[in-house]
Design a protein around this motif. Structure first.
Motif, PDB file in Angstrom:
ATOM      1  N   ASP A  88       0.805  -1.223   0.000  1.00 33.43           N
ATOM      2  CA  ASP A  88       0.000   0.000   0.000  1.00 33.43           C
ATOM      3  C   ASP A  88       0.839   1.275   0.000  1.00 33.43           C
ATOM      4  O   ASP A  88       0.306   2.373   0.173  1.00 33.43           O
ATOM      5  CB  ASP A  88      -0.939   0.017   1.201  1.00 33.43           C
ATOM      6  N   ASP A 215      -4.397  -2.445 -11.172  1.00 32.74           N
ATOM      7  CA  ASP A 215      -5.460  -1.496 -10.870  1.00 32.74           C
ATOM      8  C   ASP A 215      -6.482  -2.093  -9.911  1.00 32.74           C
ATOM      9  O   ASP A 215      -6.946  -1.436  -8.982  1.00 32.74           O
ATOM     10  CB  ASP A 215      -6.167  -1.063 -12.159  1.00 32.74           C
ATOM     11  N   ASP A 218      -4.751  -2.596  -6.482  1.00 36.28           N
ATOM     12  CA  ASP A 218      -4.072  -1.402  -6.005  1.00 36.28           C
ATOM     13  C   ASP A 218      -2.668  -1.736  -5.484  1.00 36.28           C
ATOM     14  O   ASP A 218      -2.310  -1.422  -4.348  1.00 36.28           O
ATOM     15  CB  ASP A 218      -4.890  -0.717  -4.909  1.00 36.28           C
ATOM     16  N   ARG A 280      -0.510   6.233 -11.213  1.00 39.37           N
ATOM     17  CA  ARG A 280      -0.674   5.502  -9.966  1.00 39.37           C
ATOM     18  C   ARG A 280       0.092   4.188 -10.010  1.00 39.37           C
ATOM     19  O   ARG A 280       0.659   3.747  -9.016  1.00 39.37           O
ATOM     20  CB  ARG A 280      -2.160   5.230  -9.723  1.00 39.37           C
TER      21      ARG A 280
END
Length: 369
Positions: A88, A215, A218, A280
């Motif tokens: 994360d 995606d 994450d 991202r």
């Protein structure tokens, strides 16, 4: 009861599965899971009994020599665990349970129940099944990847399509529905492989599946040489297509159809959204995952377990078929939760020899929704 001795308690585990055979055009899906296992140094902790699920005249065992001793490798499905040390971007680890094997020849309900038994014992929070199918898509454009679920709530939460497919299915579809009946959240990711260059490997489709998996979960997946392999694959197909005027013309017609179909999506908002996804995925502060070495149901009554808790591709020298008019996703028969089947009885349906599997995937003639 499945006993998993030596397997540590897992952290927020997600099961990622792929199966060679009917649901694996260009070997794109099985190669994606193999990439995860290789990059994150997965350690096998279980293998299903080959006697229970495989017809050895369809998926034959192979013999090899190890230090002069002859040994046999049986076709089966193996499970391994990998640990992502920083899933994360804040130093928190996460585990993936990787399932890789060959589509079973028999006893599919028992097969799925056994996999769900492992998922239950390991505390798996979600199952993601990867698949690939043959489609009318040009190799020169980004590989279309569809994310689908038969759970309406999960589909809305993760911005996926809800499965509405009716028709023949493969093990991906059966496992998807088994998860639904067992109350386990499940998602299928499907990559479309150009039907005119279906021979494996297809690193571009594998890369597209891994990007979509990033995606969805994450996290950041180390791609290694896969990006360069995908680029080399496309250049190789470009060269081969240029040698055949009919194929080149057909590819151009697919490009025009694809561009026309996607024109409404080429808005500023859509472009910005895709660019944000790219940033991202590549921004170390946006949740990268750095690889470290990981540690590592009966079904006879027909019910499911319920739980409350870089080779250069070869291009066929045949007259290309007439391109079809693009159809909207809801009518195109594209991949959906659980399947991307072709016509039963085609080359993909005959199974793989010598335990390696057939190289052809399902045709885009009735893919599951």
């Amino acid at each position: 009861m499945i006993e998993l001795e030596g397997v540590p308690e897992l952290i927020d585990p997600v099961m990622v599965a792929a199966f060679e055979g009917w649901n694996d055009a260009g070997d794109a899906a099985s190669a994606a899971v193999a990439h995860l296992d290789r990059e994150w140094k997965g350690e096998v902790f279980a293998a299903l009994d080959a006697e229970d699920y495989y017809d050895f005249q369809v998926n034959r065992p192979t013999i090899f020599l190890e230090n002069g001793v002859r040994k046999i490798t049986w076709p089966t499905t193996r499970l391994s665990v990998v640990r992502i040390s920083d899933a994360d971007g804040k130093g928190n680890p996460r585990d993936l349970v990787l399932v890789r094997g060959i589509e079973p020849s028999m006893r599919w309900r028992s097969f799925c129940n056994e996999l769900l038994g492992f998922a239950h014992e390991l505390g798996v929070e979600m199952v993601v099944v990867l698949g690939s199918l043959l489609g009318d898509t040009p190799h020169t454009r980004p590989v279309p990847v569809s994310g689908v679920s038969s759970d309406a709530d999960l589909a809305r939460r993760l911005d996926l399509e809800e499965s509405r497919y009716e028709g023949p299915t493969g093990i991906v579809g059966i496992l998807q529905e088994a998860c639904t009946h067992a109350g386990v959240p499940a998602v299928s990711l499907w990559a479309a492989v150009p039907h005119y260059v279906s021979q494996p490997p297809n690193p571009k489709a594998t890369l597209a599946l891994l990007n979509r998996l990033e995606d969805l979960l994450d996290l950041r997946i180390p791609l290694g040489e896969l990006t360069e392999d995908a680029r080399a694959w496309q250049l190789g197909v470009d060269q081969l297509a240029a040698e055949d005027s009919e194929v080149a013309e057909y590819v151009q017609s697919l490009e025009e159809a694809r561009d026309t179909a996607e024109l409404p999506e080429a808005s500023g908002e859509a472009i910005a959204r895709e660019f944000e996804r790219y940033l991202r995925r590549r921004d170390p502060q946006a949740g990268p995952g750095t690889a470290t070495e990981g540690g590592v149901a009966d079904g006879r009554d027909g019910s499911y377990r319920r739980d409350t808790a870089g080779g250069r591709p070869r291009l066929p020298r045949t007259t290309p078929k007439e391109p079809r008019e693009p159809r909207p996703p809801e009518e195109s028969g594209g991949p959906e939760a659980g399947e991307g089947p072709g016509k039963p009885g085609d080359t993909a349906d005959r199974g793989r020899t010598e335990g390696s599997g057939d190289g052809d995937g399902p045709e885009d003639t009735g893919s599951e929704r």
